[in-house]
Design a protein around this motif. Structure first.
Motif, PDB file in Angstrom:
ATOM      1  N   ILE A   1       0.831  -1.205   0.000  1.00 46.01           N
ATOM      2  CA  ILE A   1       0.000   0.000   0.000  1.00 46.01           C
ATOM      3  C   ILE A   1       0.864   1.253   0.000  1.00 46.01           C
ATOM      4  CG2 ILE A   1      -1.454   1.372   1.539  1.00 46.01           C
ATOM      5  CD1 ILE A   1      -3.014  -0.483  -0.227  1.00 46.01           C
ATOM      6  N   PHE A   2       1.951   1.226   0.759  1.00 44.46           N
ATOM      7  CA  PHE A   2       2.872   2.361   0.804  1.00 44.46           C
ATOM      8  C   PHE A   2       3.425   2.655  -0.594  1.00 44.46           C
ATOM      9  CE2 PHE A   2       6.917   4.480   1.493  1.00 44.46           C
ATOM     10  CZ  PHE A   2       6.647   5.357   2.530  1.00 44.46           C
ATOM     11  N   LEU A   3       3.901   1.619  -1.268  1.00 40.99           N
ATOM     12  CA  LEU A   3       4.481   1.792  -2.601  1.00 40.99           C
ATOM     13  C   LEU A   3       3.414   2.165  -3.628  1.00 40.99           C
ATOM     14  CD1 LEU A   3       6.916  -1.273  -2.620  1.00 40.99           C
ATOM     15  CD2 LEU A   3       7.500   1.136  -2.249  1.00 40.99           C
ATOM     16  N   LEU A   4       2.256   1.517  -3.538  1.00 43.55           N
ATOM     17  CA  LEU A   4       1.165   1.797  -4.474  1.00 43.55           C
ATOM     18  C   LEU A   4       0.747   3.266  -4.392  1.00 43.55           C
ATOM     19  CD1 LEU A   4      -1.038   0.537  -6.415  1.00 43.55           C
ATOM     20  CD2 LEU A   4      -2.483   0.382  -4.386  1.00 43.55           C
ATOM     21  N   SER A   5       0.527   3.736  -3.173  1.00 46.26           N
ATOM     22  CA  SER A   5       0.100   5.117  -2.987  1.00 46.26           C
ATOM     23  C   SER A   5       1.159   6.105  -3.462  1.00 46.26           C
ATOM     24  CB  SER A   5      -0.199   5.367  -1.504  1.00 46.26           C
ATOM     25  OG  SER A   5      -0.505   6.718  -1.274  1.00 46.26           O
ATOM     26  N   THR A   6       2.408   5.837  -3.129  1.00 41.38           N
ATOM     27  CA  THR A   6       3.499   6.742  -3.511  1.00 41.38           C
ATOM     28  C   THR A   6       3.595   6.899  -5.019  1.00 41.38           C
ATOM     29  OG1 THR A   6       4.763   6.139  -1.526  1.00 41.38           O
ATOM     30  CG2 THR A   6       5.967   7.174  -3.338  1.00 41.38           C
ATOM     31  N   VAL A   7       3.565   5.774  -5.739  1.00 42.47           N
ATOM     32  CA  VAL A   7       3.713   5.811  -7.194  1.00 42.47           C
ATOM     33  C   VAL A   7       2.546   6.532  -7.856  1.00 42.47           C
ATOM     34  CG1 VAL A   7       3.725   4.377  -9.276  1.00 42.47           C
ATOM     35  CG2 VAL A   7       5.166   3.757  -7.340  1.00 42.47           C
ATOM     36  N   ILE A   8       1.321   6.143  -7.492  1.00 37.84           N
ATOM     37  CA  ILE A   8       0.134   6.700  -8.150  1.00 37.84           C
ATOM     38  C   ILE A   8      -0.042   8.182  -7.845  1.00 37.84           C
ATOM     39  CG2 ILE A   8      -2.388   6.647  -8.206  1.00 37.84           C
ATOM     40  CD1 ILE A   8      -2.238   3.631  -7.955  1.00 37.84           C
ATOM     41  N   VAL A   9       0.043   8.554  -6.575  1.00 33.84           N
ATOM     42  CA  VAL A   9      -0.175   9.952  -6.200  1.00 33.84           C
ATOM     43  C   VAL A   9       0.918  10.846  -6.778  1.00 33.84           C
ATOM     44  CG1 VAL A   9      -0.355  11.569  -4.275  1.00 33.84           C
ATOM     45  CG2 VAL A   9      -1.445   9.322  -4.119  1.00 33.84           C
TER      46      VAL A   9
END
Length: 215
Positions: A38-46
């Motif tokens: 979730i940390f990586l997913l949010s960082t990349v997308i946002v």
């Protein structure tokens, strides 16, 4: 030793302890696939969406929309995104694999609409890109509330915000360079494709690391 020196020493010790606690939170995060993903997913997308939409208003004006229409378009995006955000928490019951699939499909549909010559269809395409962030934000907050301890949550969110801002700053000049060389449409398509690939790679790497979420 003077009172001033004692206070200064205590301040230094407090700062060192805070730093240790911060590093401990992120060290522990790597042990849990759900939080790490979730940390990586949010960082990349946002980061990607922030960088892209910082440069899009100029292009929207160039394709024939006035300044007032430009503002209205983003107001509509925000309104639709807000509605979607109120319902996206329902996706929490699905697996991460399903979440990756949903996001990838939305980004893929966005690419199809973005390459069309009709400017209104193009707006639908970037609208799909815009709402991805509104889809994942409530999910991330719900996951954090569920899996991250209260004492670590503020540190985690601060670290997430810092890393997102840092990556956005790195991506911004790259996106500007792509626009200068290849155009805005190429930038949008390449950004979406790269984001999809990075999300899938993160997911696969976490699975292969043997720390997968229990689906």
């Amino acid at each position: 030793m003077s009172m001033k020196n004692v206070q200064s020493k205590e301040t230094i010790l407090d700062q060192e302890q805070t730093l240790k606690n911060t590093l401990a939170v992120f060290r522990d995060m790597t042990k849990y696939s759900n939080i790490l993903f979730i940390f990586l997913l949010s960082t990349v997308i946002v980061s990607m969406i922030n960088a892209v939409f910082a440069l899009l208003p100029d292009y929207i004006s160039k394709i024939g929309f006035s300044s007032s229409a430009n503002g209205g378009i983003f107001m509509i995006y925000s309104f639709v995104g807000g509605i979607i955000a109120t319902q996206s928490y329902r996706l929490i019951k699905y697996s991460f694999r399903s979440l990756v699939t949903i996001i990838s499909v939305i980004l893929g549909l966005g690419i199809i609409f973005q390459v069309q010559s009709n400017k209104y269809i193009f707006l639908i395409g970037i609208g799909l890109l815009y709402i991805v962030e509104d889809i994942i934000d409530p999910i991330i907050m719900q996951i954090l509330n569920k899996w991250v301890e209260d004492k670590s949550r503020a540190t985690f969110i601060s670290g997430l915000s810092f890393l997102t801002s840092l990556i956005t700053m790195i991506i911004n000049p790259l996106i500007g360079l792509i626009i200068m060389k290849y155009g805005t449409i190429s930038m949008l398509v390449s950004s979406s494709i790269i984001t999809i690939l990075v999300i899938i790679i993160f997911y696969v790497v976490i699975l292969r690391a043997g720390v997968t979420k229990d689906e």
